[in-house]
Design an enzyme around this catalytic site. Structure first.
Site, PDB file in Angstrom:
ATOM      1  N   GLY A  46       0.837  -1.193   0.000  1.00  0.00           N
ATOM      2  CA  GLY A  46       0.000   0.000   0.000  1.00  0.00           C
ATOM      3  C   GLY A  46       0.871   1.242   0.000  1.00  0.00           C
ATOM      4  O   GLY A  46       1.939   1.260   0.632  1.00  0.00           O
ATOM      5  N   GLN A  51       2.994  10.191   0.035  1.00  0.00           N
ATOM      6  CA  GLN A  51       4.266   9.536   0.368  1.00  0.00           C
ATOM      7  C   GLN A  51       5.307   9.679  -0.745  1.00  0.00           C
ATOM      8  O   GLN A  51       6.486   9.425  -0.522  1.00  0.00           O
ATOM      9  CB  GLN A  51       4.040   8.044   0.648  1.00  0.00           C
ATOM     10  CG  GLN A  51       3.256   7.786   1.904  1.00  0.00           C
ATOM     11  CD  GLN A  51       3.179   6.301   2.169  1.00  0.00           C
ATOM     12  OE1 GLN A  51       2.290   5.631   1.657  1.00  0.00           O
ATOM     13  NE2 GLN A  51       4.120   5.780   2.944  1.00  0.00           N
ATOM     14  N   CYS A  93       5.354   1.550   7.999  1.00  0.00           N
ATOM     15  CA  CYS A  93       5.067   2.526   6.942  1.00  0.00           C
ATOM     16  C   CYS A  93       6.383   2.875   6.259  1.00  0.00           C
ATOM     17  O   CYS A  93       7.378   3.105   6.953  1.00  0.00           O
ATOM     18  CB  CYS A  93       4.439   3.768   7.582  1.00  0.00           C
ATOM     19  SG  CYS A  93       4.068   5.069   6.408  1.00  0.00           S
ATOM     20  N   LEU A  94       6.391   2.925   4.938  1.00  0.00           N
ATOM     21  CA  LEU A  94       7.624   3.277   4.219  1.00  0.00           C
ATOM     22  C   LEU A  94       8.084   4.692   4.577  1.00  0.00           C
ATOM     23  O   LEU A  94       9.257   5.004   4.456  1.00  0.00           O
ATOM     24  CB  LEU A  94       7.406   3.175   2.700  1.00  0.00           C
ATOM     25  CG  LEU A  94       7.210   1.758   2.135  1.00  0.00           C
ATOM     26  CD1 LEU A  94       6.903   1.827   0.641  1.00  0.00           C
ATOM     27  CD2 LEU A  94       8.421   0.878   2.390  1.00  0.00           C
ATOM     28  N   HIS A 135      -4.947   2.552   6.884  1.00  0.00           N
ATOM     29  CA  HIS A 135      -3.633   3.197   6.960  1.00  0.00           C
ATOM     30  C   HIS A 135      -3.436   4.150   5.771  1.00  0.00           C
ATOM     31  O   HIS A 135      -2.996   5.295   5.952  1.00  0.00           O
ATOM     32  CB  HIS A 135      -2.554   2.094   6.979  1.00  0.00           C
ATOM     33  CG  HIS A 135      -1.146   2.593   7.001  1.00  0.00           C
ATOM     34  ND1 HIS A 135      -0.310   2.376   8.074  1.00  0.00           N
ATOM     35  CD2 HIS A 135      -0.418   3.283   6.091  1.00  0.00           C
ATOM     36  CE1 HIS A 135       0.876   2.920   7.813  1.00  0.00           C
ATOM     37  NE2 HIS A 135       0.832   3.472   6.621  1.00  0.00           N
ATOM     38  N   GLU A 136      -3.770   3.681   4.566  1.00  0.00           N
ATOM     39  CA  GLU A 136      -3.541   4.504   3.365  1.00  0.00           C
ATOM     40  C   GLU A 136      -4.487   5.709   3.317  1.00  0.00           C
ATOM     41  O   GLU A 136      -4.074   6.801   2.927  1.00  0.00           O
ATOM     42  CB  GLU A 136      -3.666   3.664   2.087  1.00  0.00           C
ATOM     43  CG  GLU A 136      -2.663   2.510   1.973  1.00  0.00           C
ATOM     44  CD  GLU A 136      -1.232   2.886   2.300  1.00  0.00           C
ATOM     45  OE1 GLU A 136      -0.822   4.040   2.062  1.00  0.00           O
ATOM     46  OE2 GLU A 136      -0.513   2.002   2.818  1.00  0.00           O
ATOM     47  N   HIS A 139      -3.245   8.498   5.364  1.00  0.00           N
ATOM     48  CA  HIS A 139      -2.202   9.305   4.727  1.00  0.00           C
ATOM     49  C   HIS A 139      -2.803  10.491   3.973  1.00  0.00           C
ATOM     50  O   HIS A 139      -2.214  11.568   3.923  1.00  0.00           O
ATOM     51  CB  HIS A 139      -1.399   8.462   3.724  1.00  0.00           C
ATOM     52  CG  HIS A 139      -0.241   7.720   4.325  1.00  0.00           C
ATOM     53  ND1 HIS A 139       0.800   8.353   4.973  1.00  0.00           N
ATOM     54  CD2 HIS A 139       0.066   6.403   4.360  1.00  0.00           C
ATOM     55  CE1 HIS A 139       1.690   7.446   5.376  1.00  0.00           C
ATOM     56  NE2 HIS A 139       1.266   6.242   5.028  1.00  0.00           N
TER      57      HIS A 139
HETATM   58 NI    NI Z   1       2.167   4.418   5.417  1.00  0.00          NI
END
Ligand code: NI
Length: 169
Positions: A46, A51, A93-94, A135-136, A139
């Protein structure tokens, strides 16, 4: 298609409210394709447009619960509904590299939005996939998973992250 630079915690773009996409043009399609490629390269499950530095309402997510097998899909202007239940689970999370924490999320949800052709999409999700969707979508509101921790835990984690990121510079 390109591999995009991932923005990490501290970058203001991660804190912005994303713009709704009015028109799915070439630019958005290119962005979505590059996000899928970027997610693949960084082994993310995801990814949301902020991001990669684009404050628009676009996510790429696995299309099914068996996310390792599932193809990734882009969802434009995603909206969550039918949030039900509550479950703790590990999340990373990246944009917060090297960390993971247990976060409470709804156990079930429905994600609706549009695909890149403008068709309405609807994916029902449980457990892990439901977690990814929540989660996405967070963001897109400028929310990171660390914001979902208890205030004390959050403070502790943020300090540790700051220290860690400084050491890596
Ligand atoms: Ni994330």
């Amino acid at each position: 298609m390109a591999v995009l630079r991932i923005r990490t915690i501290g970058d203001p773009v991660l804190r912005e409210e994303s713009r709704k996409i009015e028109n799915i043009g070439d630019e958005i399609i290119r962005l979505a394709e590059s996000m899928i490629e970027t997610m693949r390269v960084y082994r993310g499950i995801g990814l949301a447009a902020p991001q990669v530095g684009e404050s628009v309402s676009l996510v790429v997510v696995p299309s099914r619960e068996d996310w390792e097998e599932a193809e990734s899909v882009a969802i434009v202007n995603p909206v969550l509904s039918r949030l039900k239940g509550s479950i703790m689970g590990e999340e990373g999370c990246l944009s917060v590299p090297g960390f993971s924490e247990n976060v409470k999320r709804s156990e079930h949800c429905v994600l609706t939005g549009q695909d890149l052709d403008g068709n309405e999409m609807r994916i029902e999700a449980q457990d892990f996939l439901a977690r990814v969707f929540q989660h996405e979508v967070d963001h897109l509101k400028g929310v990171l998973y660390v914001d979902r921790l208890s205030p004390l835990k959050r403070q502790f984690v943020l300090k540790r992250i700051q220290r860690e990121l400084k050491d890596r510079e």
